[in-house]
Scaffold this motif. Structure first.
Motif, PDB file in Angstrom:
ATOM      1  N   ASP A 159      57.706  17.263  14.484  1.00 11.31           N
ATOM      2  CA  ASP A 159      56.670  16.259  14.742  1.00 11.31           C
ATOM      3  C   ASP A 159      55.542  16.323  13.720  1.00 11.31           C
ATOM      4  O   ASP A 159      54.618  15.513  13.769  1.00 11.31           O
ATOM      5  N   TYR A 160      55.602  17.281  12.790  1.00  9.07           N
ATOM      6  CA  TYR A 160      54.443  17.547  11.941  1.00  9.07           C
ATOM      7  C   TYR A 160      54.661  17.206  10.469  1.00  9.07           C
ATOM      8  O   TYR A 160      53.804  17.488   9.640  1.00  9.07           O
ATOM      9  N   GLY A 161      55.787  16.591  10.132  1.00 10.24           N
ATOM     10  CA  GLY A 161      55.999  16.219   8.740  1.00 10.24           C
ATOM     11  C   GLY A 161      57.468  16.043   8.426  1.00 10.24           C
ATOM     12  O   GLY A 161      58.317  16.022   9.315  1.00 10.24           O
ATOM     13  N   TYR A 162      57.760  15.910   7.156  1.00  9.14           N
ATOM     14  CA  TYR A 162      59.132  15.637   6.726  1.00  9.14           C
ATOM     15  C   TYR A 162      59.983  16.899   6.778  1.00  9.14           C
ATOM     16  O   TYR A 162      59.486  18.020   6.731  1.00  9.14           O
ATOM     17  N   VAL A 163      61.301  16.698   6.868  1.00  7.85           N
ATOM     18  CA  VAL A 163      62.259  17.796   6.835  1.00  7.85           C
ATOM     19  C   VAL A 163      63.362  17.430   5.842  1.00  7.85           C
ATOM     20  O   VAL A 163      63.542  16.267   5.478  1.00  7.85           O
ATOM     21  N   SER A 164      64.113  18.444   5.409  1.00  5.32           N
ATOM     22  CA  SER A 164      65.275  18.238   4.535  1.00  5.32           C
ATOM     23  C   SER A 164      66.547  18.514   5.318  1.00  5.32           C
ATOM     24  O   SER A 164      66.637  19.538   6.005  1.00  5.32           O
ATOM     25  N   ARG A 165      67.515  17.642   5.224  1.00  3.72           N
ATOM     26  CA  ARG A 165      68.783  17.805   5.936  1.00  3.72           C
ATOM     27  C   ARG A 165      69.934  17.319   5.048  1.00  3.72           C
ATOM     28  O   ARG A 165      69.767  16.393   4.251  1.00  3.72           O
ATOM     29  N   GLY A 166      71.091  17.925   5.220  1.00  2.00           N
ATOM     30  CA  GLY A 166      72.295  17.429   4.571  1.00  2.00           C
ATOM     31  C   GLY A 166      72.925  16.372   5.465  1.00  2.00           C
ATOM     32  O   GLY A 166      73.505  16.688   6.505  1.00  2.00           O
ATOM     33  N   VAL A 167      72.804  15.120   5.109  1.00  2.00           N
ATOM     34  CA  VAL A 167      73.284  14.005   5.935  1.00  2.00           C
ATOM     35  C   VAL A 167      74.782  13.821   5.684  1.00  2.00           C
ATOM     36  O   VAL A 167      75.221  13.631   4.545  1.00  2.00           O
ATOM     37  N   CYS A 168      75.571  13.875   6.773  1.00  4.58           N
ATOM     38  CA  CYS A 168      77.027  13.882   6.667  1.00  4.58           C
ATOM     39  C   CYS A 168      77.637  12.528   7.002  1.00  4.58           C
ATOM     40  O   CYS A 168      77.187  11.848   7.923  1.00  4.58           O
ATOM     41  N   GLU A 169      78.663  12.185   6.265  1.00  2.00           N
ATOM     42  CA  GLU A 169      79.572  11.105   6.645  1.00  2.00           C
ATOM     43  C   GLU A 169      80.826  11.777   7.191  1.00  2.00           C
ATOM     44  O   GLU A 169      81.449  12.586   6.504  1.00  2.00           O
ATOM     45  N   VAL A 170      81.172  11.473   8.446  1.00  2.00           N
ATOM     46  CA  VAL A 170      82.274  12.154   9.131  1.00  2.00           C
ATOM     47  C   VAL A 170      83.384  11.146   9.398  1.00  2.00           C
ATOM     48  O   VAL A 170      83.129  10.049   9.922  1.00  2.00           O
ATOM     49  N   ASP A 171      84.636  11.509   9.058  1.00  2.00           N
ATOM     50  CA  ASP A 171      85.740  10.584   9.286  1.00  2.00           C
ATOM     51  C   ASP A 171      86.231  10.654  10.729  1.00  2.00           C
ATOM     52  O   ASP A 171      85.716  11.430  11.548  1.00  2.00           O
ATOM     53  N   ALA A 172      87.229   9.845  11.053  1.00  2.00           N
ATOM     54  CA  ALA A 172      87.695   9.730  12.437  1.00  2.00           C
ATOM     55  C   ALA A 172      88.322  11.022  12.952  1.00  2.00           C
ATOM     56  O   ALA A 172      88.413  11.227  14.161  1.00  2.00           O
ATOM     57  N   ASP A 173      88.752  11.900  12.040  1.00  2.00           N
ATOM     58  CA  ASP A 173      89.374  13.166  12.441  1.00  2.00           C
ATOM     59  C   ASP A 173      88.377  14.314  12.537  1.00  2.00           C
ATOM     60  O   ASP A 173      88.773  15.472  12.740  1.00  2.00           O
ATOM     61  N   GLY A 174      87.085  14.011  12.360  1.00  2.00           N
ATOM     62  CA  GLY A 174      86.067  15.055  12.470  1.00  2.00           C
ATOM     63  C   GLY A 174      85.892  15.868  11.211  1.00  2.00           C
ATOM     64  O   GLY A 174      85.323  16.966  11.255  1.00  2.00           O
ATOM     65  N   HIS A 175      86.365  15.338  10.077  1.00  2.00           N
ATOM     66  CA  HIS A 175      86.196  16.035   8.803  1.00  2.00           C
ATOM     67  C   HIS A 175      85.090  15.360   7.987  1.00  2.00           C
ATOM     68  O   HIS A 175      84.848  14.158   8.113  1.00  2.00           O
ATOM     69  N   MET A 176      84.452  16.143   7.159  1.00  2.00           N
ATOM     70  CA  MET A 176      83.377  15.641   6.324  1.00  2.00           C
ATOM     71  C   MET A 176      83.942  14.799   5.185  1.00  2.00           C
ATOM     72  O   MET A 176      84.788  15.266   4.416  1.00  2.00           O
ATOM     73  N   ALA A 177      83.473  13.558   5.076  1.00  2.00           N
ATOM     74  CA  ALA A 177      83.855  12.718   3.947  1.00  2.00           C
ATOM     75  C   ALA A 177      82.880  12.885   2.791  1.00  2.00           C
ATOM     76  O   ALA A 177      83.260  12.784   1.626  1.00  2.00           O
ATOM     77  N   SER A 178      81.617  13.146   3.128  1.00  2.00           N
ATOM     78  CA  SER A 178      80.597  13.413   2.118  1.00  2.00           C
ATOM     79  C   SER A 178      79.394  14.042   2.808  1.00  2.00           C
ATOM     80  O   SER A 178      79.229  13.946   4.027  1.00  2.00           O
ATOM     81  N   VAL A 179      78.558  14.692   2.029  1.00  2.00           N
ATOM     82  CA  VAL A 179      77.289  15.206   2.539  1.00  2.00           C
ATOM     83  C   VAL A 179      76.264  15.073   1.427  1.00  2.00           C
ATOM     84  O   VAL A 179      76.529  15.419   0.275  1.00  2.00           O
TER      85      VAL A 179
END
Length: 304
Positions: A159-179
């Motif tokens: 609630d106090y400012g920005y954060v850094s996160r690895g934003v994931c694209e997940v395919d239909a099988d639950g695997h990472m397509a990109s981050v």
């Protein structure tokens, strides 16, 4: 298979927090956030913990952790430094801080020979995450089969400012397509005055669904990651030698491996609500959250 290792990223200077949060007290008996992660890791079956720190932190870290962990889990330390020669780079580049989280992981390449999990020192992940990751690292992991713990971004905000996160694209099988590492995620109010999550890129705000899976630097790797990261790092340093703020982030390595067919990364879902300390104002929230978990019996009042 040998017990997996827990690799803790603890070399940061905590510029937004204002003090060395790796050893700050949050639990009822002065426990650090790291203490709760290690407690959960021991229960889940991890056999060793390696702290990645700056060498000047060693005495302080040993004073906080070595005695209380003796006989409970093996402990070792690796140093993140400005010296690039261990990675085959024979040049001195002036910087105000080291080269980022992937560089930190590479610093432990001589300390880890088994499947391992990477976490941040200042993030509280919860028991569920360690149990699921330990199970993966002892039953499913392989050089072409790794994982990350996928948190919902709405459960990882400050609630106090920005954060850094690895934003994931997940395919239909639950695997990472990109981050993709997003370094500027924060709350804004929409037209109706309700809070929504956005990330900023090149001065433009983009909406982010609260259920989007993100990486909290909770990764499951084999030592193959060291070889891949090192091959990428040389090129990164060459391209960014004159950019003192550039950082070699962990997500760039799995993203490269996925896009080049080198490995699949399973996104292990968790509904756990993350909490951690990015800003000084976060401390009271973390202390309150831990006190509630202790009162509910999730953790003993005194861990070690």
């Amino acid at each position: 298979m040998s017990k997996p290792t827990l690799l803790i990223l603890a070399a940061g200077m905590a510029s937004r927090y204002g003090s060395l949060k790796q050893i700050d007290a949050f639990g009822p008996h002065g426990e650090t956030i790291i203490d709760y992660s290690i407690y959960d890791a021991i229960k889940a079956g991890f056999g060793k913990v390696v702290f990645i720190i700056r060498e000047e932190f060693l005495e302080k870290m040993q004073g906080v952790f070595d005695e209380k962990l003796r006989g409970k889990i093996d402990v070792d330390y690796a140093f993140q430094s400005y010296d690039l020669t261990p990675f085959g780079i024979d040049r001195l580049i002036e910087r105000a801080k080291p080269w980022g989280t992937a560089h930190a992981v590479m610093s432990a390449k001589d300390k880890v020979n088994e499947p391992f999990c990477v976490i941040n020192a200042d993030d509280f992940y919860g028991t569920d995450s360690f149990v699921k990751m330990a199970n993966f690292l002892t039953t499913d992991v392989a050089d072409d089969k790794m994982a990350l713990m996928g948190f919902q971004v709405g459960n990882t905000m400050s609630d106090y400012g920005y954060v850094s996160r690895g934003v994931c694209e997940v395919d239909a099988d639950g695997h990472m397509a990109s981050v993709t590492e997003r370094t500027n995620i924060y709350y804004v109010n929409d037209d109706q005055g309700a809070k929504k999550i956005v990330y900023e890129e090149d001065g433009v705000q983009h909406d982010l669904d609260p259920e989007t899976r993100v990486s909290m630097n909770f990764w499951g790797f084999t030592p193959k990651i060291f070889t891949v990261a090192e091959s990428m790092f040389s090129e990164f340093v060459e391209k960014n030698a004159d950019n003192p703020k550039s950082e070699f982030f962990i997500p760039s390595v799995p993203d490269y491996m996925v896009k080049h067919g080198m490995a699949d990364f399973r996104v292990i879902p968790t509904s756990s609500k993350w909490f951690g300390v990015t800003y000084k104002e976060d401390k009271a929230i973390v202390q309150e959250s831990i006190s509630k978990l202790v009162a509910e019996g999730a953790y003993p009042e005194k861990l070690f």
